[in-house]
Design an enzyme around this catalytic site. Structure first.
Site, mmCIF file in Angstrom:
data_model
loop_
_atom_site.group_PDB
_atom_site.id
_atom_site.type_symbol
_atom_site.label_atom_id
_atom_site.label_comp_id
_atom_site.label_asym_id
_atom_site.label_seq_id
_atom_site.Cartn_x
_atom_site.Cartn_y
_atom_site.Cartn_z
ATOM 1 C CB SER A 1 -6.156 4.949 -16.075
ATOM 2 O OG SER A 1 -5.322 5.966 -15.549
ATOM 3 C CE LYS B 1 3.355 -0.254 3.467
ATOM 4 N NZ LYS B 1 2.992 1.182 3.451
ATOM 5 C CE LYS C 1 -6.944 5.780 -11.847
ATOM 6 N NZ LYS C 1 -6.977 4.932 -13.052
ATOM 7 N N GLY D 1 0.818 -1.194 0.000
ATOM 8 C CA GLY D 1 0.000 0.000 0.000
ATOM 9 C C GLY D 1 0.852 1.243 0.000
ATOM 10 C CB VAL E 1 -2.042 2.955 4.418
ATOM 11 C CG1 VAL E 1 -2.274 3.938 3.293
ATOM 12 C CG2 VAL E 1 -1.041 1.899 3.993
#
Length: 1062
Positions: A954, A561, A997, A555, A559
């Site tokens: 993308s 971990k 997103k 990640g 966050v």
């Protein structure tokens, strides 16, 4: 029970020896005259512990002289010469020496005639202190074989109040006591002072003493000459016998300060008072006649009421249970303390009742009397009128006495055993040294070292192969000289071999409820990771054991971990060890060094097993995606054996050279990116993606975890400083858009640090003074002997201002100045309670500065043709709304790309332009299929924020939509955003980072999102509903669907129904 106190005319001459006796006696209640063994035995303990015998109790005629206590000891006034000692006088004299021991309990005041004669009876050998003995009465004197029972008044409303403390002082009451005895009223009330440090001898305030005390009788008074001459003051030693409990209802006379004037002693006579005249009657003070004479003394007089024990049933099961427990505790204490054994023996011998269970109140009083408990606890026993409550409190005091006795006994045994063991060891060692010296076998400690290794190995479950290697190395060490270099290598190897926890493991906790509680306490959200851990626990719970697993947490930074690994260890009740392999280039850090090298050590995993002491720890390997590769090998390849569940049951370290079982170790690896992890290593790990937090999750984390931690770290734990949730929301949107919360934590820390600084600046140094540091000088401080300090040479840098001191002065200062060092920790300062600070969105700028992100999207109103909105994933783990701008100009048909675009985005632009050229007629750009297109024009594609690198496939749908908008001169609504990779034939392929997103689109106010149909399940399951609220999702499989949705409602769409059908 008996009060014993030294009545001194001077407060400084009070003895401390009777302190505890006075206090303890105060807390022991008197008993009815029918059974007063308790007081007799304590009187016997305070006097001489000689044996005594009781005589038959027979009624005797009462005599007025029996109401006065007897006097004994030398005094200033010589008594009349006694006549020839008669038989009665001889018997009386013989009984005086055992008065305190043999007082019969049928006589409340004690006995002075053998063991059963009341102490108030006169004897031929006694004389008064400071007065002549009382004249003979006309009534016959009782013989030694008879007992004259003294009648203790049942109602005595006003008494002399004697305050008792840990340090009793009675100089002001000597005269009053003498007159009381002279008048035949030897009764007073004894009350415990609430403040044990008070030295007052009178009660000036009724609240200064406990209201419940005892009604006591002076049974004996002894003259105590201080031996300093006749001019000095005499003291009195009195023995008090408490009869019953009393309670103060009113303070009649408060008394005065103790007088140090010399007390004029008068002859003690018992004469009838003269008939009072009318004037005399008017002068008589108010109150009972028997205590009216006390008003002329500087003493305290109180009004009291008798307290009676409430009725009880001696057969009550609770009372009998309490009594049984008290008797049991008595037996335990008697085995540890000989003094208690003697007291209990005397109590049981002189008990009136045939069974101790018949008098529970007496047993409770005796238990409190013989214990050395706290003053407050003993007072509680005295004030208890309910028998079961008194038994409970007495049992508590006695239990504490038992604990003290057990501790004292244990300490005594430990000291004795240590002394005996040390003496024995010293004696044997001296003998061993002498023997070895005679035989020439003087040892240098190698034998102890070998014995230590054997003891360690005996406590371990070594495998057969390891045991064989151990025995070989141990035999080698026994044959080597200590000075040999090989001996040191072998010793170090045996140290490591015996410190690996062979067969030792910690019991694991497979409770699902406990694991859920721990994981929820430490982390908010992260449902996928928590579910995987609970699955691991469920399997272990069913099988009873678990094999080592290799979990890889992937990640963005911040966050949690690493903290997740700690929480897993806490939930499983496993030991925790962490080491990082980021930038590691040496294989020896994983596999260890060969023993042939100087300073060789095992690898990190062997060091971890030694550190944690168990073979089933949780080992966290940080930054596994950043492992390096150098001339010393490839550490990533070395991790293959350690992290392979099929091979690590026999992991072979280069230093240990024996197989070590790592199959029970739980490995947790962390990484930010999977692309840099070698494929063979990644194949051995179970990957768990730890995605970023949404805004709502960040708000909760800031409120529950980050805010309180930062507030405490800034010294503002108990201060009213509040960071409002609205300010946290602004902080997340315009300062900290990263997926993790590390940057958010930094900003919250900054807010509280700034608040602390403003607090100090606003209140000034007067509210928060700086402690004055100790000044180091050449001369020692005045209290240097009391508080020795240590100094070190000063390394303070010189001032930056030039030409302030010369070089010689600087050298002399540096050589002579020293700094004081200390080990004393500095205490935090107390912040005033009237401080109130609120951090709101309006004043947030004063704490963290201007916003980093000013707006979420560039185009709020419809942009010109050639502009579309895409969704991107940044390298810091956050999403972003990225506009795509396209324009055309005269040229030769070239394509120019700007905005720090990566190779994949460039390819996506080429694919999009090729598709548009191939379908120009269907799109309405050309009039015929054969018409040339873009032969004389160049195309320029730009993605704003050019300093930020952009990479990934993308943006394909957004670039293609921008081309179609440019060539058809049709605007695209800014509320529509899209993401997805396109192929050359127009298919829309799935992409990653959808959660980040969509979060960025939600923050920017996007209303419609076009996403690949293959990502539908990912969006529905992994994206929170709070983020998807207000957004319409359109799932597409082909670019034709994208164009129809993007240009819905435009005129060009009507033509596409014929030429560009879905």
């Amino acid at each position: 029970m008996v009060f014993a106190g030294s009545l001194r005319a001077n407060s400084a001459s009070c003895t401390k020896q009777l302190r505890s006796s006075l206090t303890r006696a105060l807390h022991t209640t008197g008993v009815p005259r029918s059974s007063q063994r308790l007081g007799t035995q304590i009187a016997a303990r305070l006097a001489n512990p000689r044996h005594f015998s009781t005589s038959l109790v027979t009624p005797a005629r009462s005599s007025p002289l029996l109401s006065s206590p007897r006097w004994s000891g030398n005094n200033k006034t010589t008594p009349p010469a006694p006549s020839e000692p008669s038989e009665n006088d001889a018997a009386e004299s013989s009984s005086n020496s055992v008065k305190l021991d043999g007082a019969d309990d049928e006589s409340p005041a004690g006995s002075s005639s053998q063991s059963s004669t009341p102490p108030s009876s006169s004897s031929g050998g006694d004389s008064s202190d400071g007065s002549d003995p009382p004249p003979p009465s006309s009534q016959p004197t009782p013989t030694p074989s008879s007992i004259a029972k003294q009648s203790v008044p049942e109602v005595y409303p006003q008494v002399l109040a004697l305050p008792i403390a840990r340090r009793p002082l009675f100089p002001a009451v000597v005269a009053a006591i003498k007159e009381m005895m002279k008048r035949g009223q030897p009764y007073l009330g004894a009350f415990l002072l609430k403040d044990e440090h008070t030295d007052s001898d009178v009660i000036t305030d009724i609240n200064s003493v406990h209201p419940v005390g005892v009604f006591a009788q002076i049974t004996s008074v002894f003259a105590a000459n201080n031996g300093a001459g006749d001019d000095k003051e005499e003291g009195l030693t009195a023995v008090l016998y408490p009869h019953r409990r009393i309670k103060i209802t009113e303070l009649i006379k408060a008394g005065e300060n103790p007088s140090t004037a010399k007390v004029q002693e008068e002859t003690q006579t018992v004469t009838p008072p003269p008939t009072p005249t009318e004037g005399d009657v008017a002068k008589i003070p108010q109150g009972p006649v028997q205590t009216s004479f006390l008003h002329k003394h500087a003493i305290s007089i109180v009004q009291v009421d008798n307290l009676v024990t409430q009725p009880y049933n001696k057969d009550d099961q609770y009372i009998r249970a309490f009594m049984s427990e008290i008797v049991s505790v008595f037996k335990d204490i008697a085995q540890l303390n000989p003094l208690f054994r003697d007291q209990i023996t005397n109590f049981s011998i002189n008990q009136v009742a045939s069974n101790v269970f018949d008098e529970p109140d007496k047993l409770a009083d005796f238990a409190a009397a013989v214990s050395s408990g706290e003053v407050g606890e003993l007072q509680d026993v005295l004030e208890s009128l309910v028998v079961d409550d008194r038994l409970r409190k007495a049992l508590l005091v006695l239990k504490k006495e038992l604990i003290n006795a057990q501790l004292q006994s244990k300490l005594s045994r430990d000291v004795d055993s240590k002394i005996a063991k040390r003496q024995r060891e010293y004696y044997l060692m001296e003998q061993l040294k002498g023997i070895k010296k005679e035989l020439g076998m003087e040892s240098d400690g190698k034998d102890k070292l070998i014995e230590k290794f054997k003891e360690r190995a005996a406590s371990l479950k070594m495998p057969e192969g390891v045991r064989k290697v151990f025995d070989e190395e141990l035999n080698k060490l026994m044959g080597l000289e200590p000075a040999a270099s090989e001996a040191n290598v072998t010793r170090n190897y045996l140290e490591w071999l015996t410190q690996i926890p062979w067969g030792q493991h910690t019991p694991e906790n497979f409770s699902i409820t406990h694991a859920q509680k721990v994981l929820d306490e430490d982390h908010y959200g992260l449902k996928d990771v928590k579910d995987r851990i609970l699955e691991f626990l469920a399997v272990g719970k069913l099988r009873g054991t678990v094999q080592g697993k290799i979990i890889c947490l992937v990640g963005p930074p911040g966050v949690g971990k690493t903290s997740i690994g700690k929480s897993i260890a806490r939930a499983l009740n496993r030991q925790f060890f962490r080491f990082s392999v980021g930038g590691l280039t040496d294989v020896a850090e994983i596999k260890g060094h060969r023993r042939t090298y100087v300073g060789a050590l095992p690898g990190k995993i062997i060091q971890a097993l030694k550190r944690v002491g168990t073979e089933n720890p949780l080992v966290l390997i940080d930054e596994v995606d950043k492992i390096g590769r150098g001339i010393n090998g490839d550490p990533a390849s070395a991790l293959l054996e350690m992290l392979d569940p099929e091979q690590n049951n026999g992991f072979l370290d280069h230093y240990m050279d024996v197989p070590v079982d790592l199959s029970r170790v739980l490995f947790v690896c962390t990484a930010n990116n999977l692309d840099t992890i070698p494929a063979p290593l990644l194949d051995r790990m179970e990957v768990l993606e730890v995605s970023g937090y949404v805004s709502e999750e960040k708000c909760v984390i800031a409120e529950k975890y980050l805010g309180p931690q930062a507030k405490e770290a800034s010294g503002l734990k108990d201060t009213d400083i509040v960071l409002e949730p609205s300010a946290v929301d602004v902080l997340i949107k315009y300062y900290c858009r990263e997926s993790g919360v590390r940057n958010l934590k930094k900003h919250i820390d900054k807010i509280y640090r700034k608040a602390a600084l403003k607090l100090i600046l606003d209140l000034g140094e007067t509210v928060f003074p700086e402690p004055v540091p100790a000044v180091s000088t050449s001369a020692p401080a005045p209290n240097a002997a009391d508080t020795p300090s240590k100094t070190v040479e000063s390394q303070e840098p010189p001032a930056n201002e030039p030409n302030t001191v010369t070089l010689e002065e600087s050298t002399s200062n540096e050589s002579g100045d020293r700094k004081i060092v200390t080990t004393q920790e500095r205490k935090p300062l107390q912040i005033p309670d009237d401080i109130h600070v609120r951090i709101t969105p309006e004043n947030l700028k004063d704490y963290v500065g201007p916003p980093v992100y000013h707006k979420d999207r560039m185009y709020v109103s419809p942009p010109p043709p050639g502009v579309s909105t895409g969704l991107g994933y940044l390298g810091n783990g956050s999403g972003a709304v990225m506009p795509v701008e396209a324009t055309s100009m005269p040229g030769k048909g070239g394509l120019q790309l700007t905005g720090k675009l990566g190779e994949v985005i460039r390819e996506s632009a080429q694919i999009g332009l090729s598709w548009v050229k191939a379908h120009a007629y269907e799109l309405g750009i050309t009039k015929t299929p054969e018409e040339q297109f873009l032969t004389d024009r160049d195309i320029h594609v730009h993605m704003p924020e050019g300093s930020i690198g952009k990479e990934g496939p993308s943006a394909g749908t957004a670039i293609l939509s921008a081309f179609v908008s440019l060539f058809t001169k049709t605007k695209i609504h800014p509320d529509i955003a899209m993401t997805g990779e396109i192929s050359l034939v127009g298919q829309v392929l799935p992409v990653g980072g959808l959660k980040e997103k969509i979060l960025a689109a939600h923050r920017a106010g996007i209303k419609t999102i076009l996403a690949p149909a293959a990502n539908r399940s990912d969006i529905e399951e992994n994206v929170p509903e709070s983020v998807k609220t207000g957004i319409r999702f359109v799932y597409v499989e082909d670019v034709r669907e994208v164009l129809h949705e993007v240009f819905r409602g435009q005129d060009i769409v009507e033509r596409w129904k014929d030429t560009l059908s879905l």
